[in-house]
Design a protein around this motif. Structure first.
Motif, short mmCIF file in Angstrom:
data_model
loop_
_atom_site.label_atom_id
_atom_site.label_comp_id
_atom_site.label_asym_id
_atom_site.label_seq_id
_atom_site.Cartn_x
_atom_site.Cartn_y
_atom_site.Cartn_z
N CYS A 16 -32.74 -22.26 -2.06
CA CYS A 16 -34.18 -22.37 -0.95
C CYS A 16 -34.84 -20.98 -1.09
CB CYS A 16 -33.94 -22.94 0.27
SG CYS A 16 -35.43 -23.65 1.11
N GLY A 91 -41.60 -23.75 3.12
CA GLY A 91 -40.18 -23.18 2.81
C GLY A 91 -39.92 -22.17 3.95
N SER A 125 -37.39 -28.78 1.60
CA SER A 125 -37.47 -28.28 0.44
C SER A 125 -37.89 -29.15 -0.73
CB SER A 125 -36.02 -27.61 0.14
OG SER A 125 -35.78 -26.96 -0.95
N HIS A 175 -36.62 -25.42 -5.66
CA HIS A 175 -36.88 -26.13 -4.39
C HIS A 175 -36.12 -27.76 -4.58
CE1 HIS A 175 -38.75 -23.72 -1.37
NE2 HIS A 175 -39.69 -23.74 -2.05
#
Length: 210
Positions: A16, A91, A125, A175
């Motif tokens: 991530c 994010g 994510s 992601h």
């Protein structure tokens, strides 16, 4: 604690963080689309979300000019600007939720609350992946459709894919993998720490009376 859970948690957070860095690189780079002509082989043009640049290969100079009014931008660039900024914010929120949800961070906290935070971080994510992949793919689709347009003369210059598009696709893939790892870590059953009350009763030493 199952070592597989710990490994998936650390892998998800690391992916991530890397995905957020690639998203930031895609947002800041000016090379979403590139254009070069045969008339001026020493110069090429780059179109980004925030500015347009001219690259002079002979002098190695990069001359950039920021976009004026957002209303004058192409529709694909306006959409990419909004969605990429949303992906950057989402994010950061995913990392802010996933990191406190790790069992390596404050292991004495409530396990159920940590699981909920990890699930929210993983879902965010995955949402970030969509927010990055959609604009990158849409800009690439529009550029490819214009590149192979038969109504445009062959001598006319055409926009081609830039480095920022590949950064966006990489960020989207990372992601997705990060969200899958965080959500998979929540699927494993949580092991209890120490024996339960019934186990303690069964293993209680017996007292013999003479």
């Amino acid at each position: 604690m199952d070592p597989r859970i710990r490994a998936l948690e650390l892998l998800g957070v690391a992916l991530c963080a890397c995905a957020w860095i690639f998203t930031l690189a895609a947002a800041l780079r000016s090379a979403w689309l590139t254009l070069s002509t045969e008339l001026l082989p020493t110069e090429s043009y780059e179109l980004g979300l925030w500015e347009t640049c001219v690259v002079q290969d002979v002098q190695g100079a990069l001359l950039c000019q920021r976009h004026g009014s957002p209303l004058a931008l192409p529709r694909d660039i306006k959409l990419a600007r909004v969605l990429v900024c949303a992906a950057l914010c989402a994010g950061l929120l995913a990392l802010a939720l996933a990191i406190p949800g790790l069992h390596a961070v404050n292991a004495r906290a409530d396990a159920r609350a940590k699981k909920v935070m990890k699930m929210c971080g993983g879902a965010l994510s995955v949402a970030c992946a969509v927010l990055v992949l959609v604009p990158a793919s849409y800009v690439a689709h529009v550029a490819a459709r214009r590149f192979f347009d038969d109504s445009v003369p062959d001598v006319a210059p055409r926009w081609e894919f830039g480095d920022a598009l590949f950064c966006g696709w990489t960020a989207g893939a990372l992601h997705l993998m990060a969200g899958a790892a965080l959500l998979a870590s929540c699927a494993f059953p949580q092991n209890r720490h120490g024996p339960g009350p019934r186990d303690r009763l069964q293993h209680r030493p017996r007292t013999e009376y003479v």
